[in-house]
Write a protein that holds these residues in place. Structure first.
Motif, PDB file in Angstrom:
ATOM      1  N   ASP A 213      -0.345  18.735 -12.153  1.00  0.00           N
ATOM      2  CA  ASP A 213      -0.083  19.360 -13.453  1.00  0.00           C
ATOM      3  C   ASP A 213       1.420  19.248 -13.754  1.00  0.00           C
ATOM      4  N   LYS A 215       3.791  21.835 -15.577  1.00  0.00           N
ATOM      5  CA  LYS A 215       3.718  23.147 -16.224  1.00  0.00           C
ATOM      6  C   LYS A 215       4.865  23.442 -17.189  1.00  0.00           C
ATOM      7  N   GLY A 227       0.884  26.482 -20.275  1.00  0.00           N
ATOM      8  CA  GLY A 227      -0.441  26.325 -19.676  1.00  0.00           C
ATOM      9  C   GLY A 227      -0.616  24.954 -19.036  1.00  0.00           C
ATOM     10  N   TYR A 270     -10.786  26.265  -7.465  1.00  0.00           N
ATOM     11  CA  TYR A 270      -9.569  25.469  -7.684  1.00  0.00           C
ATOM     12  C   TYR A 270      -8.534  25.897  -6.654  1.00  0.00           C
ATOM     13  N   GLU A 284      -2.148  29.351  -5.172  1.00  0.00           N
ATOM     14  CA  GLU A 284      -3.072  30.199  -5.927  1.00  0.00           C
ATOM     15  C   GLU A 284      -4.473  29.622  -5.861  1.00  0.00           C
ATOM     16  N   ASN A 286      -7.931  29.466  -8.331  1.00  0.00           N
ATOM     17  CA  ASN A 286      -8.542  29.769  -9.618  1.00  0.00           C
ATOM     18  C   ASN A 286     -10.050  29.704  -9.423  1.00  0.00           C
ATOM     19  N   ARG A 288     -12.277  28.651 -11.439  1.00  0.00           N
ATOM     20  CA  ARG A 288     -12.768  27.852 -12.566  1.00  0.00           C
ATOM     21  C   ARG A 288     -12.065  26.510 -12.582  1.00  0.00           C
ATOM     22  N   GLY A 290      -9.455  23.796 -13.820  1.00  0.00           N
ATOM     23  CA  GLY A 290      -8.093  23.921 -14.333  1.00  0.00           C
ATOM     24  C   GLY A 290      -7.960  23.258 -15.697  1.00  0.00           C
ATOM     25  N   ASP A 291      -6.974  23.722 -16.445  1.00  0.00           N
ATOM     26  CA  ASP A 291      -6.697  23.142 -17.757  1.00  0.00           C
ATOM     27  C   ASP A 291      -5.196  22.845 -17.795  1.00  0.00           C
ATOM     28  N   PRO A 292      -4.741  21.614 -17.871  1.00  0.00           N
ATOM     29  CA  PRO A 292      -5.440  20.372 -18.236  1.00  0.00           C
ATOM     30  C   PRO A 292      -5.855  19.462 -17.067  1.00  0.00           C
ATOM     31  N   GLU A 293      -6.075  19.978 -15.872  1.00  0.00           N
ATOM     32  CA  GLU A 293      -6.545  19.117 -14.784  1.00  0.00           C
ATOM     33  C   GLU A 293      -7.918  18.507 -15.082  1.00  0.00           C
TER      34      GLU A 293
HETATM   35  N1  GLY Z   1      -3.426  24.119 -14.913  1.00  0.00           N
HETATM   36  C1  GLY Z   1      -3.446  25.308 -14.168  1.00  0.00           C
HETATM   37  C2  GLY Z   1      -4.549  26.213 -14.483  1.00  0.00           C
HETATM   38  O1  GLY Z   1      -5.542  25.862 -15.066  1.00  0.00           O
HETATM   39  O2  GLY Z   1      -4.461  27.373 -14.119  1.00  0.00           O
END
Ligand code: GLY
Ligand code: AMP
Length: 427
Positions: A213, A215, A227, A270, A284, A286, A288, A290-293
């Protein structure tokens, strides 16, 4: 099959475009979707966090399967609500979503099960946090709001003054609402960052292709955290040796730990990793995609996404093939000028036909667009992501940037160095 995707950003658009390839799906819905998503799915005017309404709509409209993409509805228990109505869904239960929704929970989990992560302390009382910081002689230090904060609840503080004002803002000033009532203060780690999204049914872990990513808002990793301004996949720092180490020391132990806690995780888990000189560590989790992964990972998925998602829900992942192409993908985000702070909306977008580039040289994943009198206008900070694939990362990046040049709106801002570090590292 009638499938509903919950959410309305670039990640959801990438999920929808992939699901469209599945022969089993006859009808696709998005709640609430966005202007560009409207060309690929039927929009349902219910917000992603209106979880009761979504569950009711799904039941009343004979929905066969629901994909819950954003963190908030997962943490609010939408998957549990749907299960109670007999509707299968992709995503963790509220109990399992705690792995993202509470940093204190995830840090305690890692400590208890010996999963490598930064050393930390958790504080509920601001006075104790201040005392801890005053005694600290190891700068910078990282301060994290415990709860969900739109990816903005992490502050890297260079000195005591910055750190004291950060805990003040979070714990007293309520900058992140209740999410900041408790903070985690942790050791600052260094090394390349890698995002690894994985499918898991609580037993098997099938990692997706790795990604990177970007950021920060500006070139050279300057400016504020956003994001995400762009992504590339695969991540050249993530070698097969490191992948094997992560599977053994991080991925499987995490899934087993969640089982042992009675919080079996099913969905996309994630892993935000940092490759330190002391080995890979978790920055970290997640709960769900990732956005924009997602906008670079799913285009490289060769298996049928819907088949894989159903295998996750039904606990059959072990016998299901999850195959990725050997190529690369790059996503360049087009943002509104001023993002992530103040920006204007409602700007006319040119260069697209029905939300896509007429030449089809890249795919446009819409994040913040709305339809107004038959035309698309901007409606958010991140407006869209332009993704291209190539045999090499260089080819993917060149194609994505050339395609991005064809799209314009007033105030458009993009980074010009997405993938530059990955290219340099890739040899
Ligand atoms: N790109 C990091 C996230 O979705 O949290
Ligand atoms: P998060 O929202 O937890 O992903 O954190 C946002 C960003 O802050 C990460 O992508 C890292 O770049 C950075 N970060 C978080 N924790 C640490 C840490 N312990 N050491 C260094 N950087 C960190």
């Amino acid at each position: 099959m009638k499938v509903l995707v919950v959410g309305g950003g670039g990640r959801e658009h990438a999920i929808i475009r992939k699901l469209k390839e599945s022969p089993e799906i006859t009808e696709l819905f998005a709640a609430p979707g966005n202007g560009g998503i409207g060309y690929d799915a039927v929009r349902v005017p219910i917000g992603a966090t209106e979880v009761e309404k979504i569950a009711d709509w799904a039941a009343e409209n004979g929905t066969d399967y629901v994909v819950v993409a954003p963190d908030d509805p997962l943490a609010m228990g939408l998957v549990d609500l749907l299960a109670a109505k007999g509707i299968p869904a992709f995503g963790p239960s509220a109990a399992a979503a705690q792995i993202e929704a509470s940093k204190a929970f995830s840090k305690d989990l890692m400590k208890k099960y010996h999963i490598p992560t930064a050393r930390y302390e958790t504080f509920d009382q601001v006075e104790k946090a201040r005392d801890y910081l005053r005694a600290n002689d190891n700068w910078p230090i990282v301060i994290k709001a415990d709860g969900l904060a739109l990816g903005k609840g992490v502050l890297i503080c260079e000195d005591l003054a910055q750190a004291l004002s950060a805990v003040e803002e979070m714990m007293v000033g309520g900058k992140f609402g209740a999410s900041g009532d408790r903070v985690v203060i942790e050791e600052f780690l260094t090394g390349p960052e890698v995002s690894v999204l994985s499918f898991t049914d609580g037993e098997t872990v099938a990692p997706m292709v790795s990604s990177m990513d970007h950021k920060r808002a500006l070139d050279g990793d300057k400016g504020l955290n956003t994001g995400g301004m762009g992504t590339v996949a695969p991540n050249p720092y993530y070698t097969p040796e490191i992948a094997a180490e992560c599977m053994e020391k991080i991925f499987l132990p995490t899934v087993h730990a969640m089982n042992a806690e009675g919080r079996t995780f099913k969905g996309c888990l994630y892993f935000g990793l940092m490759l330190t000189s002391d080995g890979p560590k978790v920055i970290e989790y997640n709960c769900r995609f990732g956005d924009p992964e997602t906008q670079v990972v799913l285009p490289l998925l060769e298996s049928d996404l819907f088949t894989v998602m159903q295998a996750v829900t039904q606990g059959r992942l072990k016998e299901t093939e999850v195959k990725f192409s050997s190529g690369s993908a790059a996503c360049v985000v087009l943002a509104s000028g001023g993002y992530p702070e103040h920006y204007e909306k409602g700007k006319a977008i040119s260069g697209l036909e029905k939300g896509q580039l007429p030449g089809g040289e890249a795919v446009v994943y819409h994040a913040g667009t709305e339809e107004k009198e038959g035309a698309l206008v901007t409606s958010g900070g991140r407006v869209m992501g332009v993704t291209a694939k190539g045999e090499t990362l260089k080819e993917a990046l060149d194609k994505a940037y050339a395609a991005a040049e064809k799209i314009s709106f007033e105030g458009l801002h993009k980074r010009t160095d997405i993938g530059a570090r990955a290219l340099a590292a890739g040899k």
